[in-house]
Scaffold this motif. Structure first.
Motif, PDB file in Angstrom:
ATOM      1  N   ALA A 172       0.820  -1.202   0.000  1.00  0.00           N
ATOM      2  CA  ALA A 172       0.000   0.000   0.000  1.00  0.00           C
ATOM      3  C   ALA A 172       0.859   1.259   0.000  1.00  0.00           C
ATOM      4  O   ALA A 172       0.587   2.226  -0.732  1.00  0.00           O
ATOM      5  N   ALA A 173       1.930   1.248   0.794  1.00  0.00           N
ATOM      6  CA  ALA A 173       2.827   2.403   0.833  1.00  0.00           C
ATOM      7  C   ALA A 173       3.537   2.586  -0.490  1.00  0.00           C
ATOM      8  O   ALA A 173       3.791   3.708  -0.935  1.00  0.00           O
ATOM      9  N   ASP A 174       3.857   1.458  -1.136  1.00  0.00           N
ATOM     10  CA  ASP A 174       4.535   1.538  -2.427  1.00  0.00           C
ATOM     11  C   ASP A 174       3.629   2.155  -3.484  1.00  0.00           C
ATOM     12  O   ASP A 174       4.064   2.973  -4.300  1.00  0.00           O
ATOM     13  N   GLU A 175       2.355   1.749  -3.485  1.00  0.00           N
ATOM     14  CA  GLU A 175       1.406   2.329  -4.430  1.00  0.00           C
ATOM     15  C   GLU A 175       1.220   3.823  -4.169  1.00  0.00           C
ATOM     16  O   GLU A 175       1.153   4.624  -5.109  1.00  0.00           O
ATOM     17  N   ALA A 176       1.146   4.202  -2.888  1.00  0.00           N
ATOM     18  CA  ALA A 176       0.995   5.618  -2.554  1.00  0.00           C
ATOM     19  C   ALA A 176       2.225   6.407  -2.984  1.00  0.00           C
ATOM     20  O   ALA A 176       2.121   7.536  -3.478  1.00  0.00           O
ATOM     21  N   ALA A 177       3.404   5.795  -2.813  1.00  0.00           N
ATOM     22  CA  ALA A 177       4.636   6.481  -3.219  1.00  0.00           C
ATOM     23  C   ALA A 177       4.699   6.653  -4.727  1.00  0.00           C
ATOM     24  O   ALA A 177       5.187   7.666  -5.231  1.00  0.00           O
ATOM     25  N   LYS A 178       4.214   5.655  -5.460  1.00  0.00           N
ATOM     26  CA  LYS A 178       4.221   5.771  -6.922  1.00  0.00           C
ATOM     27  C   LYS A 178       3.323   6.913  -7.386  1.00  0.00           C
ATOM     28  O   LYS A 178       3.675   7.679  -8.283  1.00  0.00           O
ATOM     29  N   LEU A 179       2.143   7.015  -6.765  1.00  0.00           N
ATOM     30  CA  LEU A 179       1.238   8.108  -7.128  1.00  0.00           C
ATOM     31  C   LEU A 179       1.840   9.467  -6.794  1.00  0.00           C
ATOM     32  O   LEU A 179       1.736  10.423  -7.560  1.00  0.00           O
ATOM     33  N   GLU A 180       2.485   9.524  -5.625  1.00  0.00           N
ATOM     34  CA  GLU A 180       3.114  10.787  -5.233  1.00  0.00           C
ATOM     35  C   GLU A 180       4.281  11.123  -6.141  1.00  0.00           C
ATOM     36  O   GLU A 180       4.515  12.278  -6.479  1.00  0.00           O
ATOM     37  N   ALA A 181       5.057  10.085  -6.548  1.00  0.00           N
ATOM     38  CA  ALA A 181       6.204  10.318  -7.427  1.00  0.00           C
ATOM     39  C   ALA A 181       5.767  10.853  -8.777  1.00  0.00           C
ATOM     40  O   ALA A 181       6.434  11.697  -9.377  1.00  0.00           O
ATOM     41  N   GLU A 182       4.639  10.356  -9.280  1.00  0.00           N
ATOM     42  CA  GLU A 182       4.142  10.836 -10.567  1.00  0.00           C
ATOM     43  C   GLU A 182       3.762  12.311 -10.517  1.00  0.00           C
ATOM     44  O   GLU A 182       3.822  13.015 -11.512  1.00  0.00           O
ATOM     45  N   GLN A 183       3.374  12.776  -9.322  1.00  0.00           N
ATOM     46  CA  GLN A 183       2.941  14.169  -9.181  1.00  0.00           C
ATOM     47  C   GLN A 183       4.081  15.123  -8.843  1.00  0.00           C
ATOM     48  O   GLN A 183       4.001  16.306  -9.110  1.00  0.00           O
ATOM     49  N   THR A 184       5.157  14.593  -8.230  1.00  0.00           N
ATOM     50  CA  THR A 184       6.231  15.470  -7.762  1.00  0.00           C
ATOM     51  C   THR A 184       7.526  15.307  -8.530  1.00  0.00           C
ATOM     52  O   THR A 184       8.155  16.289  -8.911  1.00  0.00           O
ATOM     53  N   ASP A 185       7.964  14.065  -8.758  1.00  0.00           N
ATOM     54  CA  ASP A 185       9.268  13.835  -9.394  1.00  0.00           C
ATOM     55  C   ASP A 185       9.292  14.285 -10.839  1.00  0.00           C
ATOM     56  O   ASP A 185      10.254  14.880 -11.300  1.00  0.00           O
ATOM     57  N   ALA A 186       8.203  14.008 -11.561  1.00  0.00           N
ATOM     58  CA  ALA A 186       8.187  14.377 -12.979  1.00  0.00           C
ATOM     59  C   ALA A 186       8.312  15.881 -13.186  1.00  0.00           C
ATOM     60  O   ALA A 186       9.120  16.336 -13.994  1.00  0.00           O
ATOM     61  N   PRO A 187       7.564  16.720 -12.459  1.00  0.00           N
ATOM     62  CA  PRO A 187       7.759  18.177 -12.621  1.00  0.00           C
ATOM     63  C   PRO A 187       9.166  18.620 -12.260  1.00  0.00           C
ATOM     64  O   PRO A 187       9.723  19.520 -12.881  1.00  0.00           O
ATOM     65  N   ALA A 188       9.769  17.968 -11.244  1.00  0.00           N
ATOM     66  CA  ALA A 188      11.126  18.354 -10.858  1.00  0.00           C
ATOM     67  C   ALA A 188      12.111  18.044 -11.970  1.00  0.00           C
ATOM     68  O   ALA A 188      13.007  18.836 -12.273  1.00  0.00           O
ATOM     69  N   LEU A 189      11.957  16.883 -12.618  1.00  0.00           N
ATOM     70  CA  LEU A 189      12.862  16.524 -13.711  1.00  0.00           C
ATOM     71  C   LEU A 189      12.655  17.427 -14.914  1.00  0.00           C
ATOM     72  O   LEU A 189      13.596  17.840 -15.575  1.00  0.00           O
ATOM     73  N   ASP A 190      11.382  17.732 -15.200  1.00  0.00           N
ATOM     74  CA  ASP A 190      11.115  18.641 -16.322  1.00  0.00           C
ATOM     75  C   ASP A 190      11.696  20.007 -16.056  1.00  0.00           C
ATOM     76  O   ASP A 190      12.235  20.657 -16.951  1.00  0.00           O
ATOM     77  N   SER A 191      11.606  20.462 -14.799  1.00  0.00           N
ATOM     78  CA  SER A 191      12.187  21.768 -14.463  1.00  0.00           C
ATOM     79  C   SER A 191      13.687  21.740 -14.629  1.00  0.00           C
ATOM     80  O   SER A 191      14.300  22.692 -15.109  1.00  0.00           O
ATOM     81  N   ALA A 192      14.313  20.610 -14.235  1.00  0.00           N
ATOM     82  CA  ALA A 192      15.762  20.493 -14.395  1.00  0.00           C
ATOM     83  C   ALA A 192      16.145  20.493 -15.865  1.00  0.00           C
ATOM     84  O   ALA A 192      17.160  21.055 -16.263  1.00  0.00           O
ATOM     85  N   ASP A 193      15.333  19.850 -16.704  1.00  0.00           N
ATOM     86  CA  ASP A 193      15.620  19.826 -18.145  1.00  0.00           C
ATOM     87  C   ASP A 193      15.555  21.228 -18.732  1.00  0.00           C
ATOM     88  O   ASP A 193      16.395  21.624 -19.566  1.00  0.00           O
ATOM     89  N   LYS A 194      14.565  22.005 -18.291  1.00  0.00           N
ATOM     90  CA  LYS A 194      14.450  23.373 -18.820  1.00  0.00           C
ATOM     91  C   LYS A 194      15.646  24.213 -18.422  1.00  0.00           C
ATOM     92  O   LYS A 194      16.134  25.021 -19.192  1.00  0.00           O
TER      93      LYS A 194
END
Length: 286
Positions: free
Chosen positions: A263-285
């Motif tokens: 359950a924690a892993d699923e919650a972490a995956k959902l949170e990662a999709e919302q937080t990590d992706a914008p951070a990586l996109d910001s780093a790319d820019k």
């Protein structure tokens, strides 16, 4: 994650750690005079001790050329920035490694980083406090009453000091690495107990090779704490295995923990999709 995503994350982690070190260097530059005095303290103590134990021996710190002061400043700023930002780049290193584990296991990231930072700094402090004795022993081999003047360039001394401090700091992380491997199930406390004599011998052999100085005092000063930390690691590993053994003997507890981890892993995956992706996109820019 695909290979490209791993490379993107690695770039982000390296960039974040690099920026932190640069900021640490900038702050260190402001307090350069104070830092220089701190790093020169072991040499001052060694000179004072030699004046008592070898009155006829002369030791004079010098700068050899025009560029030496600038090179010294860069070395002092670099090592200070690296040491002061150790919690940041250690966490970034661990954060890059940890995503392969389940979310419940990722809690160990903060624990290991919390232990790695004081261990690294303790090793650095040990190497720093060891230097007056090491310098005194090495310079003390100069024959007395021979009219020999020992000219010690500050650039070489600071390079020597930095190497000693880093070697001690990194060495103190070896037991933590073994404990991490135990928590991941790669090695056991039985392995540590079986190879305990070889671990102790390896600690002394590593200390003899790793310490830049050739005096036995430096080797013992590194080998003894390293051996003690290894023994503590073995006991913690044994406790961890007992804890896991009790948990595995209880089917209900094991199933509950597994459900919580998933359950924690699923919650972490959902949170990662919302937080990590914008951070990586910001780093790319950037």
């Amino acid at each position: 994650m695909s290979l490209y995503d791993h490379l993107r994350e690695l770039r982000y982690r390296v960039l974040f750690a690099g920026v932190a070190v640069i900021v640490g260097m900038a702050v260190s530059a402001i307090f350069y005079n104070q830092l220089y005095g701190v790093l020169k303290w072991p040499l001052d103590v060694a000179i004072a001790d030699l004046a008592v134990t070898h009155p006829s021996l002369e030791l004079q710190p010098t700068n050899n050329d025009v560029t030496s002061p600038f090179i010294i400043m860069m070395k002092v700023i670099a090592i200070s920035g690296l040491v002061f930002t150790a919690p940041v780049w250690l966490y970034q290193l661990w954060a890059f490694i940890m995503p392969g584990l389940l979310a419940n296991e990722k809690k160990w990231a903060r624990i290991f980083v919390g232990c790695a930072t004081p261990l690294f700094l303790a090793g650095v402090a040990t190497g720093y406090l060891l230097m007056p004795k090491a310098v005194g022993v090495l310079i003390g081999f100069t024959p007395d009453d021979q009219g020999i003047l020992n000219l010690l360039t500050m650039e070489n001394f600071l390079s020597f000091l930095i190497r000693v401090m880093l070697v001690f700091g990194v060495s103190y992380l070896i037991p933590l690495l073994m404990l991490m491997l135990n928590f991941l199930g790669i090695i056991t406390s039985k392995h540590m107990k079986k190879f305990r004599p070889f671990i102790i011998f390896g600690a002394f052999a590593f200390a003899a090779v790793a310490t830049p100085s050739t005096d036995p005092f430096s080797m013992i000063a590194l080998a003894l704490p390293l051996t003690i930390l290894m023994m503590i690691t073995e006991q913690i590993a044994k406790w961890n295995e007992k804890r896991k053994g009790k948990l595995s003997d209880d089917p209900l507890a094991r199933d509950k923990v597994l459900q919580d981890m998933l359950a924690a892993d699923e919650a972490a995956k959902l949170e990662a999709e919302q937080t990590d992706a914008p951070a990586l996109d910001s780093a790319d820019k950037k």
